[in-house]
Design an enzyme around this catalytic site. Structure first.
Site, PDB file in Angstrom:
ATOM      1  N   HIS A 305       0.863  -1.178   0.000  1.00  0.00           N
ATOM      2  CA  HIS A 305       0.000   0.000   0.000  1.00  0.00           C
ATOM      3  C   HIS A 305       0.897   1.225   0.000  1.00  0.00           C
ATOM      4  O   HIS A 305       1.930   1.237   0.655  1.00  0.00           O
ATOM      5  CB  HIS A 305      -0.894   0.004   1.255  1.00  0.00           C
ATOM      6  CG  HIS A 305      -2.067   0.901   1.118  1.00  0.00           C
ATOM      7  ND1 HIS A 305      -1.987   2.251   1.357  1.00  0.00           N
ATOM      8  CD2 HIS A 305      -3.337   0.657   0.727  1.00  0.00           C
ATOM      9  CE1 HIS A 305      -3.161   2.787   1.124  1.00  0.00           C
ATOM     10  NE2 HIS A 305      -3.996   1.852   0.738  1.00  0.00           N
ATOM     11  N   ASP A 362      -7.892  -5.437   0.174  1.00  0.00           N
ATOM     12  CA  ASP A 362      -8.383  -6.327  -0.878  1.00  0.00           C
ATOM     13  C   ASP A 362      -8.007  -7.780  -0.668  1.00  0.00           C
ATOM     14  O   ASP A 362      -8.543  -8.657  -1.339  1.00  0.00           O
ATOM     15  CB  ASP A 362      -7.823  -5.875  -2.240  1.00  0.00           C
ATOM     16  CG  ASP A 362      -8.381  -4.537  -2.619  1.00  0.00           C
ATOM     17  OD1 ASP A 362      -9.605  -4.375  -2.523  1.00  0.00           O
ATOM     18  OD2 ASP A 362      -7.604  -3.647  -2.984  1.00  0.00           O
TER      19      ASP A 362
HETATM   20  N1  ACO Z   1       4.166  -7.764  -4.681  1.00  0.00           N
HETATM   21  C1  ACO Z   1       5.500  -7.786  -4.918  1.00  0.00           C
HETATM   22  N2  ACO Z   1       6.286  -6.689  -4.820  1.00  0.00           N
HETATM   23  C2  ACO Z   1       5.694  -5.530  -4.496  1.00  0.00           C
HETATM   24  C3  ACO Z   1       4.312  -5.434  -4.248  1.00  0.00           C
HETATM   25  C4  ACO Z   1       3.544  -6.603  -4.353  1.00  0.00           C
HETATM   26  N3  ACO Z   1       2.232  -6.583  -4.130  1.00  0.00           N
HETATM   27  N4  ACO Z   1       3.985  -4.149  -3.957  1.00  0.00           N
HETATM   28  C5  ACO Z   1       5.121  -3.455  -4.029  1.00  0.00           C
HETATM   29  N5  ACO Z   1       6.162  -4.291  -4.341  1.00  0.00           N
HETATM   30  C6  ACO Z   1       7.580  -3.925  -4.444  1.00  0.00           C
HETATM   31  C7  ACO Z   1       7.846  -3.053  -5.670  1.00  0.00           C
HETATM   32  O1  ACO Z   1       8.137  -3.867  -6.806  1.00  0.00           O
HETATM   33  C8  ACO Z   1       9.018  -2.249  -5.199  1.00  0.00           C
HETATM   34  O2  ACO Z   1      10.161  -3.082  -5.235  1.00  0.00           O
HETATM   35  P1  ACO Z   1      11.625  -2.448  -5.528  1.00  0.00           P
HETATM   36  O3  ACO Z   1      11.867  -1.470  -4.418  1.00  0.00           O
HETATM   37  O4  ACO Z   1      12.522  -3.636  -5.503  1.00  0.00           O
HETATM   38  O5  ACO Z   1      11.522  -1.802  -6.871  1.00  0.00           O
HETATM   39  C9  ACO Z   1       8.694  -1.984  -3.723  1.00  0.00           C
HETATM   40  O6  ACO Z   1       7.865  -3.089  -3.323  1.00  0.00           O
HETATM   41  C10 ACO Z   1       7.990  -0.680  -3.453  1.00  0.00           C
HETATM   42  O7  ACO Z   1       6.775  -0.669  -4.177  1.00  0.00           O
HETATM   43  P2  ACO Z   1       6.189   0.606  -4.880  1.00  0.00           P
HETATM   44  O8  ACO Z   1       6.008   0.302  -6.323  1.00  0.00           O
HETATM   45  O9  ACO Z   1       6.960   1.838  -4.512  1.00  0.00           O
HETATM   46  O10 ACO Z   1       4.786   0.711  -4.204  1.00  0.00           O
HETATM   47  P3  ACO Z   1       3.690   1.799  -4.578  1.00  0.00           P
HETATM   48  O11 ACO Z   1       3.436   2.586  -3.330  1.00  0.00           O
HETATM   49  O12 ACO Z   1       4.025   2.565  -5.802  1.00  0.00           O
HETATM   50  O13 ACO Z   1       2.447   0.895  -4.955  1.00  0.00           O
HETATM   51  C11 ACO Z   1       0.659  -0.593  -4.716  1.00  0.00           C
HETATM   52  C12 ACO Z   1       1.505   0.492  -4.038  1.00  0.00           C
HETATM   53  C13 ACO Z   1       0.121  -0.088  -6.079  1.00  0.00           C
HETATM   54  C14 ACO Z   1      -0.534  -0.893  -3.820  1.00  0.00           C
HETATM   55  C15 ACO Z   1       1.534  -1.840  -4.907  1.00  0.00           C
HETATM   56  O14 ACO Z   1       1.973  -2.310  -3.662  1.00  0.00           O
HETATM   57  C16 ACO Z   1       0.807  -2.951  -5.666  1.00  0.00           C
HETATM   58  O15 ACO Z   1       0.801  -2.944  -6.905  1.00  0.00           O
HETATM   59  N6  ACO Z   1       0.194  -3.917  -4.930  1.00  0.00           N
HETATM   60  C17 ACO Z   1      -0.582  -4.963  -5.574  1.00  0.00           C
HETATM   61  C18 ACO Z   1      -1.910  -4.418  -6.054  1.00  0.00           C
HETATM   62  C19 ACO Z   1      -2.861  -4.151  -4.900  1.00  0.00           C
HETATM   63  O16 ACO Z   1      -3.053  -4.962  -4.010  1.00  0.00           O
HETATM   64  N7  ACO Z   1      -3.511  -2.974  -4.963  1.00  0.00           N
HETATM   65  C20 ACO Z   1      -4.505  -2.575  -3.963  1.00  0.00           C
HETATM   66  C21 ACO Z   1      -4.059  -1.362  -3.243  1.00  0.00           C
HETATM   67  S1  ACO Z   1      -5.114  -0.945  -1.942  1.00  0.00           S
HETATM   68  C22 ACO Z   1      -6.444  -0.210  -2.674  1.00  0.00           C
HETATM   69  O17 ACO Z   1      -6.441   0.363  -3.726  1.00  0.00           O
HETATM   70  C23 ACO Z   1      -7.649  -0.334  -1.910  1.00  0.00           C
END
Ligand code: ACO
Length: 427
Positions: A305, A362
Site C-alpha cells: 500500500h 483487498d
Molecule cells: N508484490 C510484490 N512486490 C511488491 C508489491 C507486491 N504486491 N507491492 C510493491 N512491491 C515492491 C515493488 O516492486 C518495489 O520493489 P523495488 O523497491 O525492488 O523496486 C517496492 O515493493 C515498493 O513498491 P512501490 O512500487 O513503490 O509501491 P507503490 O506505493 O508505488 O504501490 C501498490 C503500491 C500499487 C498498492 C503496490 O503495492 C501494488 O501494486 N500492490 C498490488 C496491487 C494491490 O493490491 N492494490 C490494492 C491497493 S489498496 C487499494 O487500492 C484499496
C-alpha cells in the site's frame, strides 16, 4: 515563532511556511514557490505531495491508523451501519436519532430509478463490465436530478441520499442485466445492505432471504471501504469537482479511476491469483518466489500500500470477518486457506519485510464477497458502492471551500524541442 523551511536556490534563500495538521503532520507550503523562484516541484506519483487540506479522514500509515472524522475505524466497524457511517463521513458528526430517521426515509424514498433509466440497460452489450455500466448510469442519473443549491444543507442531504440509494439499485440492475434476469424493485421495509442483496438475488418467483451474517458482513465491507483520504479515485473526484462539475459527474469519474487493477480492481485480481494457485497446483512458496522475481512482472495482489507501511487496519478487521462469516455459514473455501498460507509466507519473507509490504483491504475482501455469492465482475462495483460516501464528502469539501481553485498541476516537459512542421512528401 513562525515555523518555516529555508530553501537555498541559485544563491538566494527562500523561507517557505510550514503547515501543521491536527495530528501534527507537517507540510511545506510551496504555493508561492513558482511565482517567487520560477521553479516547480516534481513528485512522480504524488508520494510526497499534499494536494489539499481535508477534515474528513485521517490515516497514519506507519502506525496503521484509520479514522473517519476523528473516530477510529475499529470503533465504527461492527457498531455503525454503512448508512450511519456515510452520514458521519459526509456531514462530519455521528447522526442523532432524528438525523438517522430522516436519512433512512430519504434513502427509502429515493431507492428507485426513474423508469426511463431502465431502457439504457438494454443498450449495453452482453457481458459489459458492470464498472462501465455503473459509471455511465451515474452520469445518466445527473440528467434526472434537479440542480443543487449548495447553500441549503437539506438539499445536499437529499442529493447524497439519492445518489447513495440509487447507486445500489443501479449496481444490482447492472448485474441482473448481465445475467439476463429481470430487474428487481427495492423494498420499502429493507435497510440498505439487505435491500441490495434482495435486488441482486431475488427473482420474480423466489424471494431471496439473506442470512443475518451475510447482511452483517456486507455492512462491514462497505463501512471499511467508505473513505480513504486522497487515493487515486478520491483525488480524481476532487480534480473533477474543482472544475465545479456536479456531484454525479465527479463520482462517475471516481468509478472509472477505481476500476484499475492497481486500485479497486485489486480485489478481483486477488481472487484470480488465488484461483490460479489452486488450479495450477503451484505451492505457495513457488508463487511467492515468482512475485519476488522482477522479470516475472507479477505482484502479490492484495499486498502493499502506498500509505500503510506497517499494517492495514481494514485488512485485520476483514480477515476476522471472513473467518467468522465462513464459519457461521459452514463454508469451507479452499481459497481462504491459500490466502492464509500466502499471508504467512509473505509476512516471514525478507523481501516483503524490507519493503514493508502487508496485506491490504483487498486481500480478504474477495473471499468475503465470494461467500456472499457475488460474481467476480461485481467485486469492484461493491468497492465503488462502499466508497461513495467518501467521494460525496470530498466533492462537498471542494465545493464548500471559499478559496477553492481549479486543480491544475504543472509538468516538466521532456519531449522534442521546437520542431519544424514538414509537408507530407518530405517526411
Ligand atoms: N508484490 C510484490 N512486490 C511488491 C508489491 C507486491 N504486491 N507491492 C510493491 N512491491 C515492491 C515493488 O516492486 C518495489 O520493489 P523495488 O523497491 O525492488 O523496486 C517496492 O515493493 C515498493 O513498491 P512501490 O512500487 O513503490 O509501491 P507503490 O506505493 O508505488 O504501490 C501498490 C503500491 C500499487 C498498492 C503496490 O503495492 C501494488 O501494486 N500492490 C498490488 C496491487 C494491490 O493490491 N492494490 C490494492 C491497493 S489498496 C487499494 O487500492 C484499496
Amino acid at each position: 515563532m513562525e515555523h518555516t523551511a529555508r530553501l537555498e536556490l541559485d544563491g538566494q534563500s527562500h523561507d517557505l511556511p510550514v503547515v501543521e495538521g491536527t495530528e501534527h503532520e507537517l507540510a511545506i507550503d510551496i504555493s508561492k514557490l513558482r511565482s517567487e523562484t520560477g521553479y516547480i516541484t516534481l513528485d512522480d506519483g504524488y508520494g510526497n505531495t499534499g494536494s489539499c487540506k481535508s477534515a474528513i479522514t485521517f490515516i497514519d500509515g506507519d502506525k496503521g491508523i484509520l479514522r473517519y472524522r476523528g473516530i477510529p475505524i475499529e470503533e465504527i466497524a461492527g457498531r455503525s451501519s454503512f448508512m450511519e457511517t456515510a452520514w458521519l463521513i459526509i456531514f462530519g458528526k455521528l447522526p442523532t436519532v432524528e438525523d438517522r430517521e430522516r436519512f433512512r426515509q430519504l434513502l427509502t424514498d429515493n431507492s428507485m430509478m426513474h423508469q426511463s433509466m431502465r431502457k439504457h440497460f438494454d443498450g449495453f452489450p452482453p457481458n459489459a463490465p458492470p464498472m462501465a455500466i455503473l459509471s455511465a448510469m451515474i452520469n445518466t442519473l445527473s440528467m434526472h436530478e434537479p440542480p443543487l443549491d449548495m447553500e441549503d444543507e437539506s438539499q445536499l442531504e437529499e442529493a447524497a441520499a439519492r445518489l447513495l440509494s440509487k447507486v445500489r439499485t443501479i449496481a444490482a440492475a447492472a448485474y441482473k442485466s448481465s445475467v439476463g434476469e429481470p430487474m428487481v424493485y427495492p423494498r420499502y421495509d429493507y435497510k440498505y445492505a439487505q435491500n441490495f442483496l434482495h435486488m441482486m438475488f431475488s427473482v420474480p418467483y423466489r424471494e431471496y432471504e439473506p442470512k443475518a451474517e451475510v447482511v452483517k458482513a456486507l455492512n462491514l465491507f462497505l463501512v471499511l471501504h467508505a473513505d480513504h483520504e486522497q487515493n487515486c479515485s478520491t483525488s480524481t473526484v476532487r480534480m473533477v469537482a474543482s472544475s465545479k462539475a456536479n456531484m454525479y459527474a465527479s463520482c462517475a469519474a471516481g468509478v472509472c479511476a477505481l476500476w484499475g487493477p492497481l486500485h479497486g480492481g485489486a480485489n478481483v485480481a486477488v481472487v484470480e491469483m488465488l484461483q490460479e494457485i489452486k488450479e495450477s497446483g503451484m505451492n505457495v512458496s513457488e508463487y511467492v518466489a515468482k512475485v519476488k522475481d522482477k522479470e516475472a512482472k507479477q505482484k502479490l495482489m492484495g499486498f502493499g500500500h502506498r500509505v500503510y507501511r506497517n499494517f492495514d487496519p481494514r485488512s485485520k478487521i476483514l480477515k476476522k470477518a471472513a473467518d467468522d462469516m465462513l464459519e457461521a455459514m459452514h463454508i469451507d473455501d479452499p481459497l481462504l486457506d491459500i490466502a492464509r498460507e500466502l499471508e504467512e509466507a509473505a509476512l516471514s519473507d525478507d523481501y516483503f519485510i524490507e519493503r514493508k509490504l502487508y496485506p491490504n483491504v483487498d486481500f480478504y475482501s474477495g473471499v468475503i464477497l465470494r461467500a456472499m455469492g457475488l460474481p467476480l465482475n461485481m467485486f469492484t462495483v461493491m468497492f465503488a458502492i462502499g466508497r461513495m460516501p467518501g467521494w460525496i464528502a470530498n466533492w462537498k469539501e471542494v465545493h464548500d471551500d471559499p478559496k477553492g481553485r481549479i486543480y491544475r498541476p504543472r509538468q516538466v516537459y521532456v519531449g522534442n524541442p521546437q520542431t519544424e512542421w514538414k509537408p507530407r512528401e518530405e517526411r
